[in-house]
Design an enzyme around this catalytic site. Sequence first.
Site, PDB file in Angstrom:
ATOM      1  N   ARG A  13      20.139 -36.383  34.773  1.00 16.86           N
ATOM      2  CA  ARG A  13      21.542 -36.546  35.184  1.00 16.86           C
ATOM      3  C   ARG A  13      22.262 -36.925  33.895  1.00 16.86           C
ATOM      4  O   ARG A  13      22.253 -38.086  33.496  1.00 16.86           O
ATOM      5  CB  ARG A  13      21.678 -37.653  36.234  1.00 16.86           C
ATOM      6  CG  ARG A  13      20.914 -37.352  37.541  1.00 16.86           C
ATOM      7  CD  ARG A  13      21.351 -38.311  38.622  1.00 16.86           C
ATOM      8  NE  ARG A  13      20.482 -38.308  39.798  1.00 16.86           N
ATOM      9  CZ  ARG A  13      20.568 -37.453  40.808  1.00 16.86           C
ATOM     10  NH1 ARG A  13      21.455 -36.494  40.773  1.00 16.86           N
ATOM     11  NH2 ARG A  13      19.767 -37.553  41.841  1.00 16.86           N
ATOM     12  N   GLY A  54      18.980 -34.249  40.668  1.00 13.14           N
ATOM     13  CA  GLY A  54      17.730 -34.646  41.327  1.00 13.14           C
ATOM     14  C   GLY A  54      16.821 -33.435  41.526  1.00 13.14           C
ATOM     15  O   GLY A  54      17.288 -32.375  41.932  1.00 13.14           O
ATOM     16  N   ASP A  64      23.752 -30.435  51.046  1.00 10.63           N
ATOM     17  CA  ASP A  64      25.177 -30.759  51.182  1.00 10.63           C
ATOM     18  C   ASP A  64      26.091 -29.826  50.390  1.00 10.63           C
ATOM     19  O   ASP A  64      27.123 -30.250  49.892  1.00 10.63           O
ATOM     20  CB  ASP A  64      25.421 -32.226  50.775  1.00 10.63           C
ATOM     21  CG  ASP A  64      24.995 -32.501  49.345  1.00 10.63           C
ATOM     22  OD1 ASP A  64      24.300 -31.656  48.756  1.00 10.63           O
ATOM     23  OD2 ASP A  64      25.363 -33.569  48.824  1.00 10.63           O
ATOM     24  N   ASP A 121      25.535 -30.537  43.613  1.00 10.41           N
ATOM     25  CA  ASP A 121      26.980 -30.524  43.363  1.00 10.41           C
ATOM     26  C   ASP A 121      27.342 -30.984  41.944  1.00 10.41           C
ATOM     27  O   ASP A 121      28.228 -30.413  41.310  1.00 10.41           O
ATOM     28  CB  ASP A 121      27.738 -31.319  44.436  1.00 10.41           C
ATOM     29  CG  ASP A 121      27.276 -32.759  44.555  1.00 10.41           C
ATOM     30  OD1 ASP A 121      26.205 -33.094  44.002  1.00 10.41           O
ATOM     31  OD2 ASP A 121      27.979 -33.552  45.200  1.00 10.41           O
ATOM     32  N   THR A 166      18.808 -28.936  45.915  1.00  8.59           N
ATOM     33  CA  THR A 166      18.951 -30.359  46.269  1.00  8.59           C
ATOM     34  C   THR A 166      18.352 -30.575  47.650  1.00  8.59           C
ATOM     35  O   THR A 166      18.533 -29.728  48.538  1.00  8.59           O
ATOM     36  CB  THR A 166      20.420 -30.829  46.275  1.00  8.59           C
ATOM     37  OG1 THR A 166      20.496 -32.100  46.947  1.00  8.59           O
ATOM     38  CG2 THR A 166      21.359 -29.879  47.003  1.00  8.59           C
ATOM     39  N   ASP A 225      19.410 -32.609  49.696  1.00 12.20           N
ATOM     40  CA  ASP A 225      20.446 -33.137  50.602  1.00 12.20           C
ATOM     41  C   ASP A 225      21.094 -32.086  51.521  1.00 12.20           C
ATOM     42  O   ASP A 225      21.734 -32.437  52.504  1.00 12.20           O
ATOM     43  CB  ASP A 225      21.553 -33.813  49.795  1.00 12.20           C
ATOM     44  CG  ASP A 225      21.080 -35.096  49.122  1.00 12.20           C
ATOM     45  OD1 ASP A 225      19.953 -35.534  49.411  1.00 12.20           O
ATOM     46  OD2 ASP A 225      21.840 -35.652  48.307  1.00 12.20           O
ATOM     47  N   ARG A 230      22.684 -39.083  49.807  1.00 16.47           N
ATOM     48  CA  ARG A 230      23.711 -39.984  49.262  1.00 16.47           C
ATOM     49  C   ARG A 230      25.067 -39.790  49.930  1.00 16.47           C
ATOM     50  O   ARG A 230      25.721 -40.727  50.316  1.00 16.47           O
ATOM     51  CB  ARG A 230      23.823 -39.744  47.752  1.00 16.47           C
ATOM     52  CG  ARG A 230      24.679 -40.756  47.050  1.00 16.47           C
ATOM     53  CD  ARG A 230      24.571 -40.658  45.559  1.00 16.47           C
ATOM     54  NE  ARG A 230      24.221 -39.302  45.112  1.00 16.47           N
ATOM     55  CZ  ARG A 230      23.612 -39.053  43.970  1.00 16.47           C
ATOM     56  NH1 ARG A 230      23.269 -40.033  43.184  1.00 16.47           N
ATOM     57  NH2 ARG A 230      23.351 -37.813  43.606  1.00 16.47           N
TER      58      ARG A 230
END
Length: 322
Positions: A72, A11, A130, A103, A126, A128, A172
């Site tokens: 992706r 992303g 994460d 990731d 990202t 996120d 996500r």
Amino acid sequence: MKKIAVFTSGGDAPGMNACIRAVVRTAVFHKLEVMGIRHGYDGMINDEFIPMNAKSVSGIIHRGGTILKTARSQEFMTEAGRKKAKQNLEKHGIEGLVAIGGDGTFRGALELSKICSIPIAGCPGTIDNDLVGTDFTIGYDTAINTVVDAVDKIRDTAESHDRLFFVEVMGRDAGLIALRSGIGSGAEAILISEAKTDMDKLIKHLQEARKDKSSKIVIVSEQGGTSSVFKISDEVKKALPYYDIRVSVLGHVQRGGNPSCMDRVNSSRIGFSAVEALMTGKKNVMIGIINNKIAYTPFENAVKHINELHPDLVRMMSVLAI
Ligand code: F6P
């Protein structure tokens, strides 16, 4: 090392362009040749390599998205795809690789490193946030500011109509966008994937919420399924029919926009350090920033999801929502 390549994957995130710029200009400064690979791992497989120089990254530091485009890649998940990618890297004489992504990108890099000896430096890109090994990923700061801006606007209409809004935000596998943007926008409650949604607690909280508050906002992390925010709001409506409820799914607006200053500076530091890491012999590590210092984390550790949220933030969130 004479020649490196850079690509973005997964992303997109605001700040990726600032990172590409830093990689290219640091390489040029050190007299390295540099190529960009378009469309991430797909482009590595399909030979989309382009030469880059200081000028090719002019005027991009402030732009969202990624000038190298991203994907992706399904094909890279196959052994045959990775072999094609390796052949193309070798064909172009690439001796170091900078991967900007999340990731999935670093899992891909780990697989590639099993069949290819070219050292890889990862830049955490990202929204996120994460990844283990950096306080903030590239794009996270911009994304949470986008959410806060959107929720401020939702609050205007919520207040005018005395409504309760459920706002779904991205993330996500992680509730970090929800947590910080929820605190920043003064939400009544924040529902995150790390803590199972306790509906009874949420309903009780909304039932006991001060009646003099004319708007109420509940931030819901996407939790892997887009329907959950509607299910949650339906359950609340059944239990508390007097609430006038609306749902707003913010979606991909969170991934776009000009990067914040913090994202531009962090991305630049990370891209700059990625090239220097390759030049000093580091391989298969993600470059992060921890406590304002550059940190190196092996890919296998970087991709372990953080499930523990900052306990102080979680406790403070419930106190401030009174
Ligand atoms: O990984 C970043 C992210 O924006 C997640 O928060 C979200 O779940 C996902 O990407 C959406 O991916 P796509 O754009 O491929 O639908």
